[in-house]
Design a protein around this motif. Structure first.
Motif, PDB file in Angstrom:
ATOM      1  N   THR A   1      -0.657   6.644   8.190  1.00  0.00           N
ATOM      2  CA  THR A   1      -0.873   5.863   7.364  1.00  0.00           C
ATOM      3  C   THR A   1      -2.329   6.068   6.945  1.00  0.00           C
TER       4      THR A   1
ATOM      5  N   PRO B   1      -3.842   4.710   3.408  1.00  0.00           N
ATOM      6  CA  PRO B   1      -3.445   4.301   1.923  1.00  0.00           C
ATOM      7  C   PRO B   1      -4.319   4.453   1.067  1.00  0.00           C
TER       8      PRO B   1
ATOM      9  N   ASP C   1       4.150  -0.789   3.691  1.00  0.00           N
ATOM     10  CA  ASP C   1       3.575   0.260   3.492  1.00  0.00           C
ATOM     11  C   ASP C   1       4.624   1.227   2.883  1.00  0.00           C
TER      12      ASP C   1
ATOM     13  N   ALA D   1       0.717  -1.070  -0.235  1.00  0.00           N
ATOM     14  CA  ALA D   1       0.037   0.060  -0.007  1.00  0.00           C
ATOM     15  C   ALA D   1       0.940   1.222  -0.143  1.00  0.00           C
TER      16      ALA D   1
ATOM     17  N   TRP E   1      -1.662  -8.102  -3.493  1.00  0.00           N
ATOM     18  CA  TRP E   1      -1.581  -7.099  -2.527  1.00  0.00           C
ATOM     19  C   TRP E   1      -0.858  -7.428  -1.277  1.00  0.00           C
TER      20      TRP E   1
ATOM     21  N   THR F   1       0.827   5.454   0.932  1.00  0.00           N
ATOM     22  CA  THR F   1       0.124   6.574   1.499  1.00  0.00           C
ATOM     23  C   THR F   1       0.617   7.869   0.988  1.00  0.00           C
TER      24      THR F   1
ATOM     25  N   ALA G   1      -6.250  -2.322   0.600  1.00  0.00           N
ATOM     26  CA  ALA G   1      -5.674  -2.071   1.962  1.00  0.00           C
ATOM     27  C   ALA G   1      -5.759  -3.168   2.869  1.00  0.00           C
TER      28      ALA G   1
ATOM     29  N   ARG H   1      -6.982   4.926  -1.722  1.00  0.00           N
ATOM     30  CA  ARG H   1      -8.313   4.415  -1.941  1.00  0.00           C
ATOM     31  C   ARG H   1      -8.535   3.632  -3.116  1.00  0.00           C
TER      32      ARG H   1
ATOM     33  N   GLY I   1      -0.313  -6.627   2.637  1.00  0.00           N
ATOM     34  CA  GLY I   1      -0.539  -5.811   3.901  1.00  0.00           C
ATOM     35  C   GLY I   1       0.509  -5.498   4.685  1.00  0.00           C
TER      36      GLY I   1
END
Length: 270
Positions: free
Chosen positions: A136, A138, A211, A116, A206, A118, A144, A140, A208
């Protein structure tokens, strides 16, 4: 897992790079750091002993971002990297970015891994990696997931591949073939790599917790300063794939009267 962090840099983003270097030193242990500089000439004072520094000068139409990443990946693999983490010069690594990508690569070594991102506001200028979790938020547009969570991208989600933060093993990088060298300046190389991965049945996942934090700098929407790059690179993408990328921006330029559709292409309105 010996990890390389790959960055393409330019003198215009020197402040962003300095902050990235500081935070990488906080969150990373034994990494191979590779920087590909895209300026016409190498700026003074940018080399340091802990970094492999490459020079990939611009082509006739601007920075060769994809080619810079390709050459940096080759240097990283030559240095023995078992995981390639690509982080744009204006992005900061979250405290768990490298551990998240490493865990995902252990579990799914054949996947294209995307964490993700930010986008920080202009007033957010973190000075330590420990500041980042509190910021944080992320983007849209993309999934996320919680820390440690992963899921496979749907076929349509390959359009959401962004190269500002991603990771692959060398074997997967070679299977994809890297970035297509036909793009110069701004736009389309990300979508091209995502579509290439999909065409070659490379899973995208993806991730998690992995970041990244995009540092603020002035932008316009649509990106008027890149209009000619978008038209040129979009046409190159169309030749390869039969579709135009960056459709939202093209429609915005058209609505403003700057371009128009002619046949299968888009051209400037003179």
């Amino acid at each position: 897992m010996r990890t390389a962090v790959i960055t393409v840099a330019s003198s215009a983003r020197r402040e962003h790079l300095d902050r990235q270097r500081r935070m990488l030193a906080e969150v990373a242990g034994d990494i191979v750091r590779v920087e590909a500089w895209l300026d016409e000439t190498l700026p003074d004072g940018i080399r340091d002993a802990d970094t492999v520094t490459l020079h990939v000068p611009p082509g006739p139409h601007g920075f060769r971002v994809g080619e810079g990443r390709n050459r940096a990946a080759e240097a990283a693999m030559t240095a023995g990297a078992e995981l390639l983490v690509f982080l744009d010069v204006d992005c900061l690594p979250g405290p768990d970015l490298l551990t998240g990508y490493r865990a995902a690569a252990d579990a799914r070594p054949g996947a294209l891994l995307a964490g993700a991102v930010t986008y920080l506001a202009s007033v957010q200028r973190p000075e330590s990696a420990s500041d980042l979790p509190f910021l944080t938020r992320p983007h849209r547009a993309r999934p996320a997931l919680p820390v440690g969570g992963t899921r496979a991208a749907t076929p349509a989600e390959y359009d959401l591949f962004w190269s500002l933060s991603f990771a692959v093993t060398p074997a997967t990088w070679n299977r994809i073939g890297g970035f297509h060298p036909g793009y110069e300046g701004y736009g389309a190389e990300d979508t091209d790599l995502g579509w290439t991965a999909r065409a070659r049945s490379v899973e995208m996942r993806w991730i998690g917790g992995a970041d990244a934090y995009h540092q603020w700098h002035p932008v316009s929407s649509p990106p008027w300063q890149h209009l000619d790059d978008i038209l040129r690179n979009g046409a190159a993408f169309f030749e390869r794939w039969g579709e135009w990328p960056m459709g939202g921006w093209l429609e915005a330029f058209a609505a403003a009267g700057a371009i128009e559709r002619r046949g299968d292409g888009w051209v400037r309105v003179r």
